[in-house]
Design an enzyme around this catalytic site. Sequence first.
Site, PDB file in Angstrom:
ATOM      1  N   SER A  81       0.811  -1.218   0.000  1.00  9.66           N
ATOM      2  CA  SER A  81       0.000   0.000   0.000  1.00  9.66           C
ATOM      3  C   SER A  81       0.841   1.264   0.000  1.00  9.66           C
ATOM      4  O   SER A  81       0.466   2.270  -0.606  1.00  9.66           O
ATOM      5  CB  SER A  81      -0.932   0.005   1.220  1.00  9.66           C
ATOM      6  OG  SER A  81      -1.852  -1.059   1.157  1.00  9.66           O
ATOM      7  N   PHE A 115      -1.575   7.008  11.047  1.00 10.18           N
ATOM      8  CA  PHE A 115      -0.963   6.060  11.969  1.00 10.18           C
ATOM      9  C   PHE A 115       0.400   6.566  12.447  1.00 10.18           C
ATOM     10  O   PHE A 115       0.833   6.268  13.565  1.00 10.18           O
ATOM     11  CB  PHE A 115      -0.790   4.689  11.317  1.00 10.18           C
ATOM     12  CG  PHE A 115      -2.065   4.081  10.813  1.00 10.18           C
ATOM     13  CD1 PHE A 115      -3.295   4.464  11.323  1.00 10.18           C
ATOM     14  CD2 PHE A 115      -2.038   3.114   9.818  1.00 10.18           C
ATOM     15  CE1 PHE A 115      -4.478   3.899  10.856  1.00 10.18           C
ATOM     16  CE2 PHE A 115      -3.216   2.536   9.341  1.00 10.18           C
ATOM     17  CZ  PHE A 115      -4.428   2.938   9.860  1.00 10.18           C
ATOM     18  N   HIS A 136      -1.083   8.228   2.181  1.00  6.64           N
ATOM     19  CA  HIS A 136      -2.532   8.352   2.355  1.00  6.64           C
ATOM     20  C   HIS A 136      -2.879   9.574   3.202  1.00  6.64           C
ATOM     21  O   HIS A 136      -3.752   9.536   4.071  1.00  6.64           O
ATOM     22  CB  HIS A 136      -3.108   7.080   2.992  1.00  6.64           C
ATOM     23  CG  HIS A 136      -2.953   5.841   2.154  1.00  6.64           C
ATOM     24  ND1 HIS A 136      -1.717   5.320   1.832  1.00  6.64           N
ATOM     25  CD2 HIS A 136      -3.872   5.026   1.589  1.00  6.64           C
ATOM     26  CE1 HIS A 136      -1.862   4.233   1.094  1.00  6.64           C
ATOM     27  NE2 HIS A 136      -3.165   4.037   0.917  1.00  6.64           N
ATOM     28  N   ARG A 160      -2.310   8.976  -1.306  1.00 13.02           N
ATOM     29  CA  ARG A 160      -2.508   7.556  -1.598  1.00 13.02           C
ATOM     30  C   ARG A 160      -2.093   7.231  -3.027  1.00 13.02           C
ATOM     31  O   ARG A 160      -1.554   6.167  -3.309  1.00 13.02           O
ATOM     32  CB  ARG A 160      -3.991   7.219  -1.399  1.00 13.02           C
ATOM     33  CG  ARG A 160      -4.331   5.767  -1.722  1.00 13.02           C
ATOM     34  CD  ARG A 160      -5.829   5.573  -1.771  1.00 13.02           C
ATOM     35  NE  ARG A 160      -6.175   4.193  -2.094  1.00 13.02           N
ATOM     36  CZ  ARG A 160      -7.301   3.835  -2.675  1.00 13.02           C
ATOM     37  NH1 ARG A 160      -8.202   4.754  -3.009  1.00 13.02           N
ATOM     38  NH2 ARG A 160      -7.554   2.565  -2.927  1.00 13.02           N
ATOM     39  N   GLU A 188       2.919  -0.192  14.473  1.00 15.45           N
ATOM     40  CA  GLU A 188       3.591   1.038  14.051  1.00 15.45           C
ATOM     41  C   GLU A 188       4.502   1.611  15.131  1.00 15.45           C
ATOM     42  O   GLU A 188       5.596   2.096  14.838  1.00 15.45           O
ATOM     43  CB  GLU A 188       2.556   2.096  13.638  1.00 15.45           C
ATOM     44  CG  GLU A 188       1.821   1.788  12.342  1.00 15.45           C
ATOM     45  CD  GLU A 188       0.622   0.868  12.549  1.00 15.45           C
ATOM     46  OE1 GLU A 188       0.393   0.430  13.699  1.00 15.45           O
ATOM     47  OE2 GLU A 188      -0.082   0.584  11.560  1.00 15.45           O
TER      48      GLU A 188
END
Length: 336
Positions: A44, A90, A116, A174, A65
């Site tokens: 991703s 995150f 993102h 993203r 994370e």
Amino acid sequence: MGGMSYTMTDTTKLSTAECYGIALCELGEEHKDVVALTADLAKSTKIGMFGEKFPDRFFNVGIAEQNMFGVAAGMAKNGLIPFASTFAIFTAARSLDQIHTDICYQNVPVKMIATHAGTSFGQAGSTHHALIDMACMRTLPHMTVICPCDGAETYNAVKAAYDIEGPVYIRINRGFDQVIYKSPEECNFVWDKASVMNEGTDITVIACGSCVFEAMQAARIAASDGGLSVRVLNMHTIKPIDKEAVLSAISDTRRIITVEDHEVMGGLGSAVAEVVASSGKACAFKMLGHQDAFSTIGLQEDLLAMAKIDANGIAETIQEMMHADFEADDAWDDEF
């Protein structure tokens, strides 16, 4: 060495994330001390490109994370240059304690590529919208904060991050990004200096990230509809901010709008406002972004329009700001 080339059929691959992956792989070839870490988001975030090329320097810590940034700090303390990547929200929210204490307090060269960002993953909902990340990161001592406008600029930012002292936070989308620069060479990227995207004398729009393209389109609308001369600044580096570019905008245009896919508090708008306030020079000033509110769920283009940070929303604000009045003389003699 390195660089990118493409044809018109490749433009869909020139997202900020894709170009980040390319630049990181080149850094891996050039510097043996570069390592990469992921929190089970290799595909991703596109950091998986590095893992395929340098599997012995690639580490997947799993969906953890906080641990990832702690491990990265340890690697940096031992002479490596870690590039750690996960979603922006995150990074900034879930892992803030580790970034604050393990990375910034020790001032170690961990390079964080946060993907993102903003509403670029709008359909995933508020848990995946990153609207507070720049506010968190720019308040941390020793941190450099960069928000590139497209893939080519991202490529340059990632390359520059290796040589920037201390921790670096690079905020990218993203994917599905607009192409502003045809090549990394075309954008003449200097990491701590704003880029003038459009010259203008009536008003200045200062934007970062995906809003740079929208600001450029708004400048064209304002020129076509009202004959206005709109300066557009791409403030890709939020910290340290290019004070000289902001001060020139105050003196030259007396009207400033900031635009960001982020909360208006703590991000680009606040950084520019601090420069304006400390200058002692008055100007009409407005911050566009998410106005102390979570975004609804949807595609990014719709969310930008709802927040009035798309081209039409910015053009509308430009027209409103042109009605702002100043004192009769334009001299600064009575200003502090």
